[in-house]
Scaffold this active site. Structure first.
Site, PDB file in Angstrom:
ATOM      1  CG  HIS A 122      -2.079   0.931   1.075  1.00 49.00           C
ATOM      2  ND1 HIS A 122      -3.355   0.559   1.420  1.00 49.00           N
ATOM      3  CD2 HIS A 122      -2.177   2.196   0.620  1.00 49.00           C
ATOM      4  CE1 HIS A 122      -4.184   1.562   1.191  1.00 49.00           C
ATOM      5  NE2 HIS A 122      -3.472   2.579   0.717  1.00 49.00           N
ATOM      6  CG  LEU A 123       1.279   3.694  -3.653  1.00 51.31           C
ATOM      7  CD1 LEU A 123       1.017   5.175  -3.507  1.00 51.31           C
ATOM      8  CD2 LEU A 123       1.707   3.404  -5.071  1.00 51.31           C
ATOM      9  CG  HIS A 124       3.042   4.773   2.841  1.00 49.20           C
ATOM     10  ND1 HIS A 124       3.095   3.419   2.557  1.00 49.20           N
ATOM     11  CD2 HIS A 124       4.058   5.018   3.700  1.00 49.20           C
ATOM     12  CE1 HIS A 124       4.079   2.876   3.228  1.00 49.20           C
ATOM     13  NE2 HIS A 124       4.694   3.827   3.929  1.00 49.20           N
ATOM     14  CG  LEU A 125       4.646  11.533  -0.625  1.00 46.64           C
ATOM     15  CD1 LEU A 125       4.426  11.992  -2.050  1.00 46.64           C
ATOM     16  CD2 LEU A 125       4.393  12.686   0.322  1.00 46.64           C
TER      17      LEU A 125
END
Length: 189
Positions: A122-125
């Site tokens: 779950h990509l996140h910045l």
């Protein structure tokens, strides 16, 4: 030898809070679903993305922007998810500059486990505010970070900035829908 006690981390180790979920689920999917924004340190929700404080920050104000959709492939993000992520990031930078006089920022994503992503699916910045002199002997020698502010205090300080951003995002979405309707009517007419 001196010891720094961090008993609040035990809940994380047991899988009760933070980046781990007891049943192996995804924290970026489960925290927004709980609906307890203040308790889960969610600063803002858009139509496609949300902003939350990192439960184990490098610096006060360390936050993350993530899509609601569970995906780990940056290329699979929609234009709306990208735009909203960047709009929230812009709000976060302004809020941290104004409320805590941040001098600079580290902004980035660890895409894939090999790149250091703790939650690769779950990509996140990450957005980490920085100040001149914010690195000292503790992280270098003691592998310990001393944080001068509780997460609840950071949430209280930053939340008003995101309330304004959510209102603007809702208005912008409504305006886009109206424009699309007019365009569709023009194509039919």
């Amino acid at each position: 030898m001196e010891r720094l006690w961090t008993p609040w981390r035990m809940a994380y180790i047991r899988g009760e809070i933070g980046g781990r979920v007891a049943d192996g689920g995804c924290v970026f999917c489960e925290l927004p679903a709980r609906g307890e924004d203040q308790g889960n340190h969610i600063l803002a929700r858009g139509r496609h993305t949300f902003v939350l404080l990192n439960a184990f920050p490098y610096n006060p104000g360390h936050l993350m922007v993530a899509p609601f959709r569970h995906l780990g492939d940056f290329g699979a993000l929609s234009a709306d998810e990208l735009a909203e992520s960047m709009a929230f990031t812009k709000t976060a930078i302004r809020a941290l500059e104004e409320s805590s006089d941040a001098h600079g920022f580290n902004l980035g994503m660890n895409l894939g486990t090999i790149a250091g992503a703790g939650i690769a699916d779950h990509l996140h910045l990450h957005l980490v505010p920085r100040w001149g002199g914010d690195t000292n002997f503790m992280p270098v020698v003691g592998q310990t970070k001393v944080l001068p502010e509780l997460l609840a205090e950071t949430w209280e300080r930053l939340r008003p900035w995101f309330e304004q951003a959510e209102t603007a995002t809702e208005a912008e979405s409504g305006a886009r829908a109206e424009i699309q309707e007019v365009q569709e009517e023009g194509e039919r007419g």
